[in-house]
Write a protein that holds these residues in place. Structure first.
Motif, short mmCIF file in Angstrom:
data_model
loop_
_atom_site.label_atom_id
_atom_site.label_comp_id
_atom_site.label_asym_id
_atom_site.label_seq_id
_atom_site.Cartn_x
_atom_site.Cartn_y
_atom_site.Cartn_z
N ALA A 280 0.88 -1.12 0.22
CA ALA A 280 -0.11 -0.15 0.03
C ALA A 280 0.89 1.44 -0.11
CB ALA A 280 -0.80 0.05 1.18
N ILE B 36 -7.82 2.03 -9.35
CA ILE B 36 -6.74 2.55 -9.84
C ILE B 36 -6.42 2.08 -11.20
CG2 ILE B 36 -5.41 2.97 -7.69
CD1 ILE B 36 -4.27 0.49 -7.89
N GLY C 59 -6.26 -3.15 -6.12
CA GLY C 59 -6.63 -2.41 -7.19
C GLY C 59 -7.61 -1.19 -6.86
N ARG C 60 -7.51 -0.66 -5.58
CA ARG C 60 -8.27 0.26 -5.17
C ARG C 60 -7.62 1.38 -4.52
NH1 ARG C 60 -12.81 0.23 -6.91
NH2 ARG C 60 -13.77 1.21 -5.29
N LYS C 61 -8.18 2.90 -4.72
CA LYS C 61 -7.94 4.01 -4.20
C LYS C 61 -8.63 4.71 -3.18
CE LYS C 61 -5.08 6.19 -7.10
NZ LYS C 61 -4.43 7.22 -8.01
N TYR C 62 -8.25 5.10 -2.39
CA TYR C 62 -9.22 5.99 -1.38
C TYR C 62 -8.60 7.56 -1.35
CZ TYR C 62 -10.99 1.48 -0.46
OH TYR C 62 -11.77 0.23 -0.70
N THR C 63 -9.40 8.35 -1.47
CA THR C 63 -9.08 9.89 -1.51
C THR C 63 -9.70 10.70 -0.34
OG1 THR C 63 -8.61 9.98 -3.85
CG2 THR C 63 -8.93 12.09 -2.74
N LYS D 207 -2.54 -1.36 -3.93
CA LYS D 207 -2.18 -2.16 -5.14
C LYS D 207 -2.77 -3.52 -5.12
CE LYS D 207 2.27 0.21 -5.83
NZ LYS D 207 3.72 -0.11 -5.91
N THR E 147 -0.04 8.42 0.81
CA THR E 147 0.48 9.89 0.65
C THR E 147 -0.43 11.00 1.58
OG1 THR E 147 -0.64 10.41 -1.40
CG2 THR E 147 1.61 9.36 -1.42
N THR F 237 -3.53 3.89 -1.74
CA THR F 237 -3.49 3.21 -2.85
C THR F 237 -3.20 1.69 -2.30
OG1 THR F 237 -2.75 5.06 -4.35
CG2 THR F 237 -2.57 2.80 -5.19
N THR G 228 5.24 10.70 1.04
CA THR G 228 4.57 9.12 1.11
C THR G 228 5.07 8.90 2.41
OG1 THR G 228 4.98 8.76 -1.05
CG2 THR G 228 5.22 6.84 0.15
N GLU H 81 -4.24 10.25 0.32
CA GLU H 81 -4.54 9.22 -0.72
C GLU H 81 -3.94 8.11 -0.37
OE1 GLU H 81 -4.79 10.17 -5.00
OE2 GLU H 81 -3.20 8.90 -5.11
#
Length: 145
Positions: free
Chosen positions: A11, A145, A105-109, A102, A14, A100, A26, A98
C-alpha cells in the motif's frame, strides 16, 4: 494484479500538507500490528412512527482515522511538524490524503482533514513503542486505480 491477494504491505499512503510542504509526502515504516484504521461511519438516522412506519434520512458524518507508525519511522518527523505548526499558530492545518492499495486495485482519497490527536513522544518499553496519530476527514472517495 493477482486475484485474491489482500496484502497491505504494498500500500502507498500519501499525505498533502500544502501549508508546510510543496509536494505530497509518502508515509512509511508503519506500526507492525495495525498501520491504519478507519471507524465505521453512521450514515442514517431512523425514527419509527407510532403507527409502525419507519422514517429515515441520510446524515453527514466525518470520518475518523488512526495512523500508527514504528518508533523508527521517518514519517514521524512530518507528524511532529504538523503538531508543532498547530501549536505555534494555534490553528489547524488542512490536510489531504490518498491511500492506494495495489493488491486490490483500489484507491481512497481523503479530503479536508485535520490532525485531531498525536503522540508527542514514543512510549518506552522493552523497545520504543509505535506512535499513534488520529485524523478527521470530511469525505473519503473510493475509486479503482
Amino acid at each position: 494484479m493477482a486475484s485474491n491477494i489482500i496484502t497491505s504491505a504494498d500500500a502507498i499512503f500519501t499525505l498533502t500538507i500544502s501549508d508546510l510542504f510543496n509536494a505530497p509526502i509518502t508515509l512509511e515504516n508503519w506500526g507492525s500490528d495495525r498501520a491504519w484504521e478507519q471507524e465505521a461511519v453512521e450514515m442514517a438516522e431512523a425514527q419509527m412512527s407510532i403507527d409502525g412506519k419507519l422514517n429515515r434520512g441520510w446524515i453527514p458524518r466525518a470520518v475518523n482515522q488512526t495512523l500508527n507508525f514504528s518508533a523508527a519511522s521517518g514519517s514521524i518527523a512530518y507528524m511532529e511538524a504538523i503538531i508543532t505548526e498547530q501549536q505555534l499558530t494555534r490553528a489547524l492545518l488542512s490536510l489531504g490524503g490518498e491511500l492506494t492499495l495495489k493488491s486490490t486495485g483500489r484507491k481512497y482519497t481523503f479530503t479536508n482533514g485535520c490532525m485531531m490527536t498525536g503522540s508527542v513522544a514514543p512510549n518506552g518499553g522493552t523497545v520504543l513503542e509505535a506512535r499513534t496519530f488520529t485524523f478527521q476527514w470530511e469525505k473519503v472517495f473510493p475509486a479503482g486505480i
